[in-house]
Design a protein around this motif. Structure first.
Motif, PDB file in Angstrom:
ATOM      1  N   ILE A 234       0.836  -1.210   0.000  1.00  0.00           N
ATOM      2  CA  ILE A 234       0.000   0.000   0.000  1.00  0.00           C
ATOM      3  C   ILE A 234       0.865   1.252   0.000  1.00  0.00           C
ATOM      4  CG2 ILE A 234      -1.666   1.306   1.365  1.00  0.00           C
ATOM      5  CD1 ILE A 234      -2.805  -1.363   2.314  1.00  0.00           C
ATOM      6  N   ALA A 235       1.910   1.229   0.853  1.00  0.00           N
ATOM      7  CA  ALA A 235       2.787   2.403   0.935  1.00  0.00           C
ATOM      8  C   ALA A 235       3.512   2.644  -0.382  1.00  0.00           C
ATOM      9  CB  ALA A 235       3.794   2.208   2.075  1.00  0.00           C
ATOM     10  N   LYS A 236       3.889   1.566  -1.058  1.00  0.00           N
ATOM     11  CA  LYS A 236       4.572   1.721  -2.335  1.00  0.00           C
ATOM     12  C   LYS A 236       3.657   2.382  -3.368  1.00  0.00           C
ATOM     13  CE  LYS A 236       7.101  -0.986  -5.778  1.00  0.00           C
ATOM     14  NZ  LYS A 236       7.538  -2.350  -6.195  1.00  0.00           N
ATOM     15  N   GLY A 237       2.376   1.969  -3.372  1.00  0.00           N
ATOM     16  CA  GLY A 237       1.430   2.606  -4.293  1.00  0.00           C
ATOM     17  C   GLY A 237       1.210   4.064  -3.962  1.00  0.00           C
ATOM     18  N   ARG A 238       1.140   4.372  -2.656  1.00  0.00           N
ATOM     19  CA  ARG A 238       0.940   5.780  -2.265  1.00  0.00           C
ATOM     20  C   ARG A 238       2.174   6.608  -2.577  1.00  0.00           C
ATOM     21  NH1 ARG A 238      -1.103   5.583   3.794  1.00  0.00           N
ATOM     22  NH2 ARG A 238      -0.925   7.851   3.492  1.00  0.00           N
ATOM     23  N   TYR A 239       3.352   5.979  -2.487  1.00  0.00           N
ATOM     24  CA  TYR A 239       4.576   6.724  -2.816  1.00  0.00           C
ATOM     25  C   TYR A 239       4.615   7.050  -4.311  1.00  0.00           C
ATOM     26  CZ  TYR A 239       9.502   7.509  -3.849  1.00  0.00           C
ATOM     27  OH  TYR A 239      10.676   8.033  -4.311  1.00  0.00           O
ATOM     28  N   ASN A 240       4.146   6.100  -5.117  1.00  0.00           N
ATOM     29  CA  ASN A 240       4.169   6.323  -6.564  1.00  0.00           C
ATOM     30  C   ASN A 240       3.263   7.480  -6.979  1.00  0.00           C
ATOM     31  OD1 ASN A 240       6.004   4.241  -7.002  1.00  0.00           O
ATOM     32  ND2 ASN A 240       4.385   2.693  -7.268  1.00  0.00           N
ATOM     33  N   ILE A 241       2.194   7.705  -6.176  1.00  0.00           N
ATOM     34  CA  ILE A 241       1.310   8.824  -6.520  1.00  0.00           C
ATOM     35  C   ILE A 241       1.649  10.072  -5.717  1.00  0.00           C
ATOM     36  CG2 ILE A 241      -0.544   7.263  -7.204  1.00  0.00           C
ATOM     37  CD1 ILE A 241      -1.895   7.809  -4.561  1.00  0.00           C
ATOM     38  N   THR A 243       1.753  10.619  -2.315  1.00  0.00           N
ATOM     39  CA  THR A 243       1.021  10.979  -1.088  1.00  0.00           C
ATOM     40  C   THR A 243       1.846  10.726   0.182  1.00  0.00           C
ATOM     41  OG1 THR A 243      -0.003   8.792  -1.042  1.00  0.00           O
ATOM     42  CG2 THR A 243      -1.210  10.570  -2.146  1.00  0.00           C
ATOM     43  N   ILE A 244       2.941   9.958   0.115  1.00  0.00           N
ATOM     44  CA  ILE A 244       3.823   9.782   1.264  1.00  0.00           C
ATOM     45  C   ILE A 244       5.252  10.001   0.806  1.00  0.00           C
ATOM     46  CG2 ILE A 244       2.308   8.135   2.415  1.00  0.00           C
ATOM     47  CD1 ILE A 244       4.244   5.921   1.576  1.00  0.00           C
ATOM     48  N   LEU A 450      -3.898   3.696   7.320  1.00  0.00           N
ATOM     49  CA  LEU A 450      -4.278   3.417   5.933  1.00  0.00           C
ATOM     50  C   LEU A 450      -4.889   4.633   5.256  1.00  0.00           C
ATOM     51  CD1 LEU A 450      -5.743  -0.192   6.286  1.00  0.00           C
ATOM     52  CD2 LEU A 450      -3.513   0.479   5.379  1.00  0.00           C
ATOM     53  N   GLY A 452      -3.976   7.659   6.076  1.00  0.00           N
ATOM     54  CA  GLY A 452      -2.987   8.726   6.091  1.00  0.00           C
ATOM     55  C   GLY A 452      -3.089   9.693   7.237  1.00  0.00           C
TER      56      GLY A 452
END
Length: 510
Positions: A234-241, A243-244, A450, A452
């Protein structure tokens, strides 16, 4: 940043990413790999079964059993001293061929040849009187004497019956002191055996819960690894967009690696705990033990005064202190007897006869009597007797001080154990509630992460608190059973029934 620099930076990131993935795969393989020879027969094990195995087959239980049997045979030997004993004594045969020197009236010497053999046998029945220490005996004997050489002759001497006694007037009567001490010592050994069995039970409970804890830790580690893997994706997907931050992504990835390593360490700890329990219980190493979580032990509240009185009756400590008192009193009595006059009396009466044939030696027997008084009076001993007496009395005073101290410590130990036992229900209730709260807090924290609302560190703290609360709950269950058996060991009574621990010692002796 130009295109070349951006390309180099992207290449380094891709390289680091491949290294991390390779390391993650290696750790996962190590954690999940099982050699073929480690496949063992699964065996479910309850706490009650574990205790039964330990009491019957463990090396500690067998050692306790042999120690008690040694004490039992010592007690049997003492009991045999109170019974009549029949013994055969003999010389079968005695042969002597030598020269003996004799001095003649004129001062010269003459050498005479001895060439003879002797056969002698006797039956001796004896009995000691416990309260006086007197030894009574009944004896019958026969002797054959053969003179060899130029003149061969044979003589017989018989004592068909002889009765007598031996008595020390002022000496210490050791049998009297044994009558006081040995029954108490044997009773003490019985109680010590029961205590040792309770200690074996506590060791078995410790090892059982060690295995259960290892099983729970491994289960928690695997669950945490699965959660960490989900959070990493999940964190990897959020990093790609975007948001983290990258720092948060690296923290989540590091947590995944740590949890994978925890699984590997947990599996090793589980194998070690299994080996220790199997060795202690004396079971085959081919078993794959799966301990079933037991329910906590919760008993009724105990009254300290009542438990203390029962403990004084059952625990070996007060009895051992009584034995120590008797032993130092025996030392004082021995020192007194050795200091003064020693007077030993022996007397006997019997029938005897001698003849050239065996049966003739039993005809028309003559009576024989004997009496002797042996006296020993110390005149100058330079204070040795007085010194031994003072040392014995000093040891008696020291033993009395130690006895009082040991009794106070024993009472304090009973008090603390009863208080600990009475707090079991509160400890279990608090541990159970803390486990529930920590689990709910982790679920809420995870949901907030989850969406954020919070960071990785808050999630790690909540997860650590949840894991600790879960292990503390199992530790409270372990403590409840340990406290129960510690109280049994100390008082040798069942806290539930308030009755002494039942045990059939006759079955143990078979």
């Amino acid at each position: 940043m130009n295109r070349t620099e951006r390309g180099a930076l992207g290449s380094r990131k891709a390289k680091h990413k491949r290294v991390r993935l390779l390391l993650l795969a290696l750790l996962f393989l190590v954690a999940t790999w099982q050699p073929l020879h480690a496949q063992r027969e699964p065996k479910l094990l309850t706490l009650e079964e574990c205790i039964d195995y330990a009491r019957e087959y463990s090396a500690n239980a067998l050692m306790a059993r042999q120690t008690f049997l040694a004490a039992y045979w010592r007690y049997r030997s003492y009991r045999a001293e109170l019974l009549p004993s029949l013994r055969f004594e003999g010389t079968l045969p005695s042969f002597n061929r030598s020269l003996s020197r004799y001095q003649l009236p004129d001062g010269s010497y003459k050498y005479i040849e001895n060439n003879a053999s002797t056969l002698e046998g006797a039956l001796l029945l004896s009995q000691r009187i416990g309260w006086t220490g007197t030894r009574l005996f009944l004896r019958t004997s026969a002797e054959r004497h053969d003179l060899l050489g130029k003149q061969i002759t044979t003589d017989y001497m018989t004592t068909p019956v002889q009765v007598g006694l031996e008595h020390s007037v002022f000496g210490i009567n050791d049998l009297k002191w044994k009558r006081k001490i040995e029954p108490k010592r044997y009773e003490e050994e019985k109680r010590v055996y029961l205590q040792n069995i309770e200690k074996v039970t506590q060791e078995a409970i410790d090892l059982f819960f060690n295995l259960l804890f290892a099983q729970q830790r491994l289960s928690i580690a695997r669950m945490n690894r699965a959660n960490a893997d989900t959070l990493y994706r999940i964190a990897k997907g959020r990093y790609n967009i975007g948001t983290i931050a990258e720092n948060d992504l690296l923290q989540v990835e590091l947590d995944l690696l740590n949890q994978t390593n925890s699984v590997s360490e947990g599996e090793l700890s589980l194998q070690n705990a299994q080996f220790q329990l199997l060795t202690f219980l004396g079971l085959k190493e081919s078993y794959d033990l799966h301990p079933l979580p037991p329910k906590p032990y919760v008993g009724d509240t105990l009254n300290y005064s009542q438990v203390l009185e029962l403990a004084r009756q059952n625990n070996p400590t007060p009895l051992r202190l009584q034995i120590q008192r008797l032993e130092v009193e025996q030392e004082v009595a021995a020192a007194k007897s050795e200091r003064g006059i020693q007077l030993n009396v022996s007397a006997s009466y019997g029938l005897t006869q001698q003849a050239s044939t065996y049966w003739a030696a039993y005809q028309n027997p003559l009576d024989q009597q004997g009496i002797s008084l042996n006296v020993s009076i110390p005149i100058i001993d330079w204070g040795q007797g007085a010194g031994r007496l003072k040392i014995a009395r000093s040891n008696r005073e020291l033993a009395e001080v130690r006895t009082q101290k040991a009794l106070r410590e024993f009472e304090q130990q009973v008090f603390l154990q009863v208080m600990r036992y009475n707090r079991l229900s509160d400890m279990l209730r608090i541990a159970s509630k803390a486990d529930t709260i920590a689990q709910n807090r982790f679920n809420i924290t995870k949901q907030r992460f989850l969406i954020g609302k919070i960071g990785v560190l808050d999630l790690d703290n909540a997860q650590g608190d949840r894991d600790n609360a879960r292990m503390n709950f199992w530790q409270a269950i372990r403590n409840s059973w340990i406290s129960y058996y510690e109280l049994r060991e100390l008082t040798l009574l069942d806290p539930e029934t308030k009755q002494p621990l039942p045990f059939d010692f006759q079955m143990l002796l078979k």
